[in-house]
Scaffold this active site. Structure first.
Site, PDB file in Angstrom:
ATOM      1  N   GLN A 130       0.826  -1.199   0.000  1.00 18.14           N
ATOM      2  CA  GLN A 130       0.000   0.000   0.000  1.00 18.14           C
ATOM      3  C   GLN A 130       0.861   1.250   0.000  1.00 18.14           C
ATOM      4  O   GLN A 130       1.875   1.292   0.680  1.00 18.14           O
ATOM      5  CB  GLN A 130      -0.852   0.066   1.273  1.00 18.14           C
ATOM      6  CG  GLN A 130      -1.775  -1.090   1.488  1.00 18.14           C
ATOM      7  CD  GLN A 130      -2.828  -0.738   2.545  1.00 18.14           C
ATOM      8  OE1 GLN A 130      -3.558   0.225   2.405  1.00 18.14           O
ATOM      9  NE2 GLN A 130      -2.904  -1.533   3.583  1.00 18.14           N
ATOM     10  N   GLY A 131       0.400   2.263  -0.678  1.00 17.17           N
ATOM     11  CA  GLY A 131       1.061   3.567  -0.635  1.00 17.17           C
ATOM     12  C   GLY A 131       0.100   4.626  -0.145  1.00 17.17           C
ATOM     13  O   GLY A 131      -0.443   5.400  -0.928  1.00 17.17           O
ATOM     14  N   SER A 133       0.285   6.226   3.651  1.00 21.02           N
ATOM     15  CA  SER A 133       0.900   7.187   4.574  1.00 21.02           C
ATOM     16  C   SER A 133       2.101   7.883   3.951  1.00 21.02           C
ATOM     17  O   SER A 133       2.813   7.310   3.119  1.00 21.02           O
ATOM     18  CB  SER A 133       1.362   6.468   5.845  1.00 21.02           C
ATOM     19  OG  SER A 133       0.263   6.050   6.592  1.00 21.02           O
ATOM     20  N   SER A 167       3.703  -1.893   4.277  1.00 25.41           N
ATOM     21  CA  SER A 167       3.944  -3.285   4.680  1.00 25.41           C
ATOM     22  C   SER A 167       4.199  -4.130   3.438  1.00 25.41           C
ATOM     23  O   SER A 167       3.519  -3.954   2.424  1.00 25.41           O
ATOM     24  CB  SER A 167       2.729  -3.839   5.434  1.00 25.41           C
ATOM     25  OG  SER A 167       2.554  -3.119   6.627  1.00 25.41           O
ATOM     26  N   GLU A 250     -10.123  -3.076   4.698  1.00 23.16           N
ATOM     27  CA  GLU A 250      -9.063  -3.319   5.669  1.00 23.16           C
ATOM     28  C   GLU A 250      -9.620  -3.352   7.091  1.00 23.16           C
ATOM     29  O   GLU A 250      -9.152  -4.100   7.934  1.00 23.16           O
ATOM     30  CB  GLU A 250      -8.001  -2.215   5.541  1.00 23.16           C
ATOM     31  CG  GLU A 250      -6.745  -2.502   6.336  1.00 23.16           C
ATOM     32  CD  GLU A 250      -5.620  -1.505   6.042  1.00 23.16           C
ATOM     33  OE1 GLU A 250      -5.914  -0.445   5.459  1.00 23.16           O
ATOM     34  OE2 GLU A 250      -4.478  -1.793   6.417  1.00 23.16           O
ATOM     35  N   ASN A 375      -6.847   3.500  16.108  1.00 23.61           N
ATOM     36  CA  ASN A 375      -8.135   3.276  16.776  1.00 23.61           C
ATOM     37  C   ASN A 375      -8.736   4.585  17.281  1.00 23.61           C
ATOM     38  O   ASN A 375      -9.956   4.696  17.416  1.00 23.61           O
ATOM     39  CB  ASN A 375      -7.958   2.269  17.909  1.00 23.61           C
ATOM     40  CG  ASN A 375      -7.841   0.847  17.370  1.00 23.61           C
ATOM     41  OD1 ASN A 375      -7.655   0.654  16.166  1.00 23.61           O
ATOM     42  ND2 ASN A 375      -7.956  -0.138  18.250  1.00 23.61           N
TER      43      ASN A 375
END
Lengths: 392, 360
Positions: A130-131, A133, A167, A250, A375
């Site tokens: 994933q890109g 952040s 990740s 997700e 969260n």
């Protein structure tokens, strides 16, 4: 629908379970036999496992057959996951692709994009990261600064910027992510969702060692990286909505099936029982935590079946995905925290060839309340969208 | 696998919600606080809808339905903090009477009439089969029928049924006066005996499981009422020039309680189904339901009071009507900790993986 409430799987679903169980029993490597997927060697070992599953159409059971799946429904997928985790089969190195990008491709992708990207995703030949952040945009995702400008000369888009905490980024082939295409638009507008080949000229990958010492994630640098129009997912400048669909997967049903937690909770009770035999007095002090963790996993299982039924009846999962993410991430922590308490002074033993699944699981669980939107941000979503509180 | 209620069940729920919104307002609760002994018309309205006799056999004038049909209605009872004993009468007493009513004791001979009185006339029962002799029993003060357990001198478990006329009940004060606690003054006789031995033990254990789920359902409704009131107040109450609900500290309190409630819900519904079907792990499911619902209720209560601030601490504000019921029910029929302990015993003795979803 006036079908009565019934928590039993049908005979057909149970037949599917039996078939999955048989296949896994004869193919899955023994528990934790593969090296960590956050190492170069382990990454390839896990890719080989994905290929083996794909060869017999077990890697993406819920996808249509034309893309390598079996075309089964949501409930069969949950059944498959139960069997997968029961077998303690390897972690899915392709999870970002198959669980997050694929649902987004089914919703927003063109037929050409699906045909191009889904089959190699199913076989593990192309593994995705994933890109999202950036160094200055984490929880505040709409604050991203990486840019993409349209270039007729290049026949596509030119990407510049930096992404981080990707990740699997250290070893992946492809990346999906958000880039700003209209710098003058309001923050949530003017963003576009791109599919980027990490072998493209101008991409630099810098692995980041995690607190466990392994390179589970990476920084990605983009310097004038050319991406063709065919690799824009959804509409130009409307990438926020596409990204929210991915984030919904997700946090919601797709990434974390309950079996992951119910299996771990079952093993936690096994561990507790061993502890009782060794040191009953100390072990009993963890009784309440062990029972609570088991129940948290069971509540997640029941909640998932509840949600799955709603989805199968045409309902959708909106802000509920945020409540879901809070629950599964806290459940994972509760299970592993209880396990370490049962292990007591043994809990810290790690490394040098010692297999320490509870400690490794604990370290992984600690990331849960952070990734996929912290969260704290999810609690804001629950408060604003489920309880109707005003935005702050 | 189909984990959803039918349109008919949801429609029944809506009808009961409408009725109770009219007939069980917080003003009505305050009236009940002042005179708990008055039996208001709503109990007969509920009986008229078939709610009170829902679990009674159709031949006795009931609907012949089970816990899956009842939990949504108990949730509605919780939402308005209904003072009348719907859980005791409909979820506990009737199924227990039916279960042991085929016996040959004198009390068994009266079971048919009692059940018919529930279904047709709204007879109100109290069930204290988990209470020791001399303990206060919820609803016993004013009940038409009190169901109790005792242990014979030789250790045999027994179930006894006492007609209101045949038993003196000393009222016991409760923080929530509508609980109508009472201490039955009685001794087991052959005339009060409904059943004994292994059959009675099984019936008592099933009653405890049904109670865990039924009270759990009430707690869901109470938690929803509390969080709804707190969220409404947080939207309206202004401090520092803005609604307090716009502050993250307040949002996160409410969101945490909301998440707990959302995950307690399927635990209660799933356990209701497990008990109706009689799955091998139904007792375990009941414990998960009660533990989760108790925690959800207590957290909602704590948060609702905190969000209301000082006004929530007053008699004038309605919040306390729901707090007191929640505190009582969170402990009734086993606290969260009791049920976690029971669950762990069961896990140590049996399978640790989910059983409920496997084909029976």
């Amino acid at each position: 629908m006036d079908q009565p409430l019934d928590l039993r799987f049908t005979d057909a679903e149970e037949a599917f379970r039996a078939e999955a169980r048989r296949w896994l029993a004869s193919h899955a490597p023994p528990p934790r036999a593969l090296p960590s997927l956050d190492t170069a060697e382990g990454f390839e070992a896990h890719r080989s496992w994905e290929r083996e599953m794909a060869a017999d159409r077990w890697s993406v059971v819920s996808w249509p057959e034309e893309y390598g799946g079996r075309g089964v429904g949501l409930l069969e997928w949950l059944v498959f996951e139960e069997e997968y985790w029961r077998a303690e089969a390897p972690l899915r190195v392709s999870q970002n692709g198959i669980f997050l990008l694929a649902p987004t491709l089914f919703e927003f992708g063109t037929a050409e994009q699906r045909a191009r990207f889904l089959p190699p995703m199913a076989t593990g030949d192309e593994i995705w990261c994933q890109g999202w952040s950036e160094p200055d945009a984490g929880s505040d995702l709409a604050g991203i600064r990486s840019r993409a400008r349209r270039s007729d000369a290049e026949g596509g888009w030119v990407l510049t910027g930096q992404k981080t905490w990707a990740s699997r980024g250290a070893f992946a082939e492809w990346c999906f992510g958000l880039f700003r295409t209209d710098p003058d638009a309001e923050r949530h507008r003017g963003l576009t969702y791109f599919l980027v080949d990490l072998a493209s000229p101008g991409v630099t990958v810098r692995p980041i060692p995690q607190l466990d010492g392994e390179t589970g994630f990476a920084e990605l640098f983009f310097e004038e990286v050319v991406v063709p129009d065919a690799q824009v997912l959804g509409e130009v400048d409307r990438g926020w909505n596409v990204a929210m669909a991915t984030a919904g997967s997700e946090r919601g049903l797709s990434l974390r099936s309950p079996a992951r937690y119910t299996e771990a909770a079952g093993r936690l009770v096994d561990l507790y029982q061993h502890g009782l035999a060794r040191d009953p007095e100390r072990t009993r002090r963890s009784a309440d935590a062990v029972a609570q963790a088991w129940m948290d996993a069971e509540a997640y299982r029941l909640h998932t079946l509840w949600t799955a039924t709603r989805v199968l009846e045409g309902g959708s999962v909106g802000a509920e995905a945020s409540a879901n993410k809070i629950h599964w991430s806290e459940t994972d922590l509760a299970i592993h925290r209880a396990a370490l308490a049962v292990l007591g002074p043994e809990a810290e033993v790690h490394g040098g060839g010692v297999d320490a699944p509870w400690l490794d699981g604990f370290l992984f669980a600690l990331a849960g309340p952070i990734y996929a939107g912290t969260n704290e941000v999810q609690r804001n979503v629950v408060a604003e969208r489920l309880l109707g509180l005003p935005r702050g | 696998m189909h984990f959803a209620f039918t349109d008919q069940q949801l429609g029944f729920r809506d009808a009961v919600r409408q009725l109770l919104a009219k007939e069980c307002t917080t003003a009505d609760l305050r009236t009940a606080y002042e005179d708990p002994s008055a039996r208001p018309a709503r109990w007969h309205s509920l009986a008229g809808l078939g709610v009170v006799g829902l679990t009674a056999p159709e031949a006795a004038g009931g609907l012949g339905l089970g816990l899956v049909d009842l939990v949504l209605l108990l949730e509605e009872a919780g939402r308005v903090a209904l003072p009348e004993p719907l859980t005791d009468t409909t979820a506990l007493a009737v199924p227990l009477l039916v279960e042991l009513g085929a016996g040959t004791t004198p009390a068994a001979g009266r079971v048919g009439a009692w059940i018919e009185a529930v279904a047709r006339g709204g007879l109100a029962a109290a069930v204290g089969t988990d209470r020791a002799p001399g303990d206060a029993v919820a609803g016993a003060d004013g009940a038409d029928l009190v169901v109790l357990a005792s242990v014979a001198a030789d250790g045999t478990p027994e179930v006894h049924v006492l007609d209101a006329g045949a038993v003196a009940v000393e009222p016991v004060p409760s923080l929530d006066p509508t609980r109508r606690l009472g201490r039955p003054v009685w001794s087991p006789t052959s005339d009060t005996l409904l059943g004994s031995g292994p059959e009675a033990a099984t019936a008592l254990s099933r009653t405890a499981d049904r109670a865990a789920v039924a009270v759990g359902a009430e707690l869901l409704g109470l938690a929803e009422a509390l969080l709804g009131r707190a969220a409404a107040y947080a939207k309206e109450r202004q401090q520092f020039g803005r609604p307090i609900g716009s502050f993250q500290a307040v949002k996160h309190l409410l969101a945490g309680a909301q998440v707990r409630l959302e995950f307690a819900r399927p635990c209660v519904y799933g356990a209701a189904w497990a008990l109706d079907v009689g799955t091998p792990d139904s007792s375990r499911a009941a414990s998960v339901a009660k533990a989760y619902a108790s925690e959800a209720g207590l957290e909602a209560a704590r948060v609702a009071l905190q969000v209301h601030g000082a006004i929530g601490y007053t008699w004038e504000c309605d919040v306390h009507l729901f707090l007191k019921r929640t505190w009582a029910l969170a402990e009734a029929w086993g606290s969260a900790a009791d049920h976690r302990a029971r669950l762990l015993d069961s896990l140590l003795a049996g399978p640790r993986r989910p059983q409920g979803s496997a084909t029976a």
